[in-house]
Design a protein around this motif. Structure first.
Motif, PDB file in Angstrom:
ATOM      1  N   HIS A   1       0.794  -1.231   0.000  1.00 59.71           N
ATOM      2  CA  HIS A   1       0.000   0.000   0.000  1.00 59.71           C
ATOM      3  C   HIS A   1       0.826   1.280   0.000  1.00 59.71           C
ATOM      4  O   HIS A   1       0.286   2.355  -0.272  1.00 59.71           O
ATOM      5  N   LEU A   2       2.113   1.192   0.323  1.00 58.17           N
ATOM      6  CA  LEU A   2       2.952   2.390   0.437  1.00 58.17           C
ATOM      7  C   LEU A   2       4.084   2.352  -0.580  1.00 58.17           C
ATOM      8  O   LEU A   2       4.551   1.284  -0.969  1.00 58.17           O
ATOM      9  N   PRO A   3       4.599   3.531  -0.965  1.00 52.71           N
ATOM     10  CA  PRO A   3       5.714   3.581  -1.917  1.00 52.71           C
ATOM     11  C   PRO A   3       7.025   3.130  -1.289  1.00 52.71           C
ATOM     12  O   PRO A   3       7.208   3.210  -0.064  1.00 52.71           O
TER      13      PRO A   3
ATOM     14  N   LEU B   1       1.448   9.191   7.891  1.00 52.60           N
ATOM     15  CA  LEU B   1       2.325  10.281   7.460  1.00 52.60           C
ATOM     16  C   LEU B   1       2.348  10.424   5.940  1.00 52.60           C
ATOM     17  O   LEU B   1       2.323  11.540   5.417  1.00 52.60           O
ATOM     18  N   ILE B   2       2.382   9.300   5.219  1.00 49.46           N
ATOM     19  CA  ILE B   2       2.375   9.398   3.757  1.00 49.46           C
ATOM     20  C   ILE B   2       1.005   9.856   3.262  1.00 49.46           C
ATOM     21  O   ILE B   2       0.915  10.610   2.271  1.00 49.46           O
ATOM     22  N   GLN B   3      -0.069   9.463   3.936  1.00 54.21           N
ATOM     23  CA  GLN B   3      -1.390   9.991   3.581  1.00 54.21           C
ATOM     24  C   GLN B   3      -1.416  11.518   3.711  1.00 54.21           C
ATOM     25  O   GLN B   3      -2.092  12.195   2.940  1.00 54.21           O
ATOM     26  N   HIS B   4      -0.676  12.027   4.685  1.00 54.72           N
ATOM     27  CA  HIS B   4      -0.599  13.482   4.879  1.00 54.72           C
ATOM     28  C   HIS B   4       0.355  14.134   3.888  1.00 54.72           C
ATOM     29  O   HIS B   4       0.013  15.158   3.266  1.00 54.72           O
TER      30      HIS B   4
ATOM     31  N   VAL C   1      -0.393   6.652  -1.878  1.00 54.14           N
ATOM     32  CA  VAL C   1      -0.950   5.618  -1.001  1.00 54.14           C
ATOM     33  C   VAL C   1      -2.062   4.867  -1.735  1.00 54.14           C
ATOM     34  O   VAL C   1      -2.968   5.474  -2.303  1.00 54.14           O
ATOM     35  N   HIS C   2      -1.979   3.538  -1.712  1.00 54.09           N
ATOM     36  CA  HIS C   2      -3.033   2.693  -2.282  1.00 54.09           C
ATOM     37  C   HIS C   2      -4.067   2.425  -1.183  1.00 54.09           C
ATOM     38  O   HIS C   2      -4.014   1.404  -0.485  1.00 54.09           O
ATOM     39  N   ASP C   3      -4.996   3.344  -1.028  1.00 55.59           N
ATOM     40  CA  ASP C   3      -5.981   3.214   0.049  1.00 55.59           C
ATOM     41  C   ASP C   3      -6.845   1.972  -0.110  1.00 55.59           C
ATOM     42  O   ASP C   3      -7.363   1.443   0.887  1.00 55.59           O
ATOM     43  N   ASP C   4      -7.002   1.503  -1.333  1.00 55.70           N
ATOM     44  CA  ASP C   4      -7.823   0.317  -1.558  1.00 55.70           C
ATOM     45  C   ASP C   4      -7.110  -0.975  -1.142  1.00 55.70           C
ATOM     46  O   ASP C   4      -7.704  -2.050  -1.206  1.00 55.70           O
TER      47      ASP C   4
ATOM     48  N   ASP D   1      -1.870  -2.478  12.045  1.00 59.04           N
ATOM     49  CA  ASP D   1      -3.171  -2.360  11.385  1.00 59.04           C
ATOM     50  C   ASP D   1      -3.215  -1.060  10.592  1.00 59.04           C
ATOM     51  O   ASP D   1      -3.451   0.023  11.143  1.00 59.04           O
ATOM     52  N   GLN D   2      -3.009  -1.174   9.296  1.00 61.87           N
ATOM     53  CA  GLN D   2      -2.929   0.000   8.436  1.00 61.87           C
ATOM     54  C   GLN D   2      -4.274   0.718   8.290  1.00 61.87           C
ATOM     55  O   GLN D   2      -4.313   1.893   7.917  1.00 61.87           O
TER      56      GLN D   2
END
Length: 256
Positions: A34-36, A163-166, A172-175, A215-216
């Motif tokens: 989900h994260l880079p 933090l990456i969402q911010h 971010v692959h929220d799905d 838990d992401q």
């Protein structure tokens, strides 16, 4: 002030008047589905640049690849061997000393770099060249991080996700947050992967099939913003504290 944006004549006044530099360091390694892979260096540069903008201190370019062989089984992870990393960072920091810097904050967002940055700091301090210390954002606000998440995680977990969402929500692959949680390790403690007191794992994949812990789905951009602002305050305070110290006070004490 960001060093790479400045022309050399415009840096002369800074080096004449100031003695501190902020150096961001991270990694380029897997952070789950989900994260880079740039998660750590994105976070480090975010904090370093924010502190530099608020204080006027110098921020250097980011060191993007660190000590990450424990993530090597996952596609795209990059790393250098520990001696190479230590020598590179030491050489890089001595370069700053040549220009007049005598204290450095390593703004580090990768756990695999910690012991090596501490070793570099000792080398430089022991020979009287420079005082360099390592700073990690989550260690500056541990209570706030613990309060924010029911199942935190040291790698690819909700704190880094938030933090990456911010900072870079488009990466971010929220799905995939639920898949990250379900394919990783959410239940762990000090005894996990230990036998009779010995730490029995070497690689992330020994603990978690998809490379992440925690838990992401607990992560939100708003939580990331609160964590970023709180830790940035700590880094600003550290920068100002360090800049105010007499250099002799930072050097090793005489033998008793």
């Amino acid at each position: 002030m960001y060093l790479a944006d400045e022309a050399w004549p415009d840096l002369e006044r800074y080096f004449d008047e100031e003695s501190l530099a902020i150096v961001p360091l991270g990694s380029t390694e897997q952070h789950g589905p989900h994260l880079p892979e740039g998660t750590d260096h994105i976070i480090a540069e975010g904090f370093a640049r924010a502190a530099a903008e608020r204080t006027g201190f110098l921020c250097t370019p980011t060191i993007n690849i660190g000590v990450s062989p424990h993530h090597r089984q996952f596609h795209g992870t990059m790393w250098v061997e520990p001696p190479v990393f230590r020598d590179y960072v030491e050489s890089f920091t001595r370069n700053l000393a040549y220009h007049g810097i005598d204290r450095v904050i390593f703004v580090n967002a990768h756990g695999g770099n910690v012991q090596h940055l501490r070793e570099v700091g000792r080398r430089l301090r022991d020979d009287g060249t420079i005082y360099a210390i390592e700073w990690m954002w989550n260690e500056s606000i541990p209570d706030l991080v613990d309060e924010a998440f029911a199942q935190n995680g040291p790698h690819g977990g909700p704190k880094e996700t938030a933090l990456i969402q911010h900072l870079r929500p488009e990466l971010v692959h929220d799905d995939r947050l639920e898949a990250a949680r379900d394919g990783g390790l959410t239940s762990f403690d000090e005894a996990t992967m230990r036998q009779h007191g010995a730490r029995t794992f070497y690689d992330a994949i020994d603990n978690t099939d998809n490379g992440v812990l925690g838990d992401q789905t607990d992560a939100t951009a708003e939580t990331g913003r609160r964590l970023f602002e709180a830790a940035s305050d700590q880094l600003v305070d550290l920068s100002e504290w360090l800049a105010a110290r007499p250099f002799a006070e930072l050097m090793p004490k005489d033998h008793v």
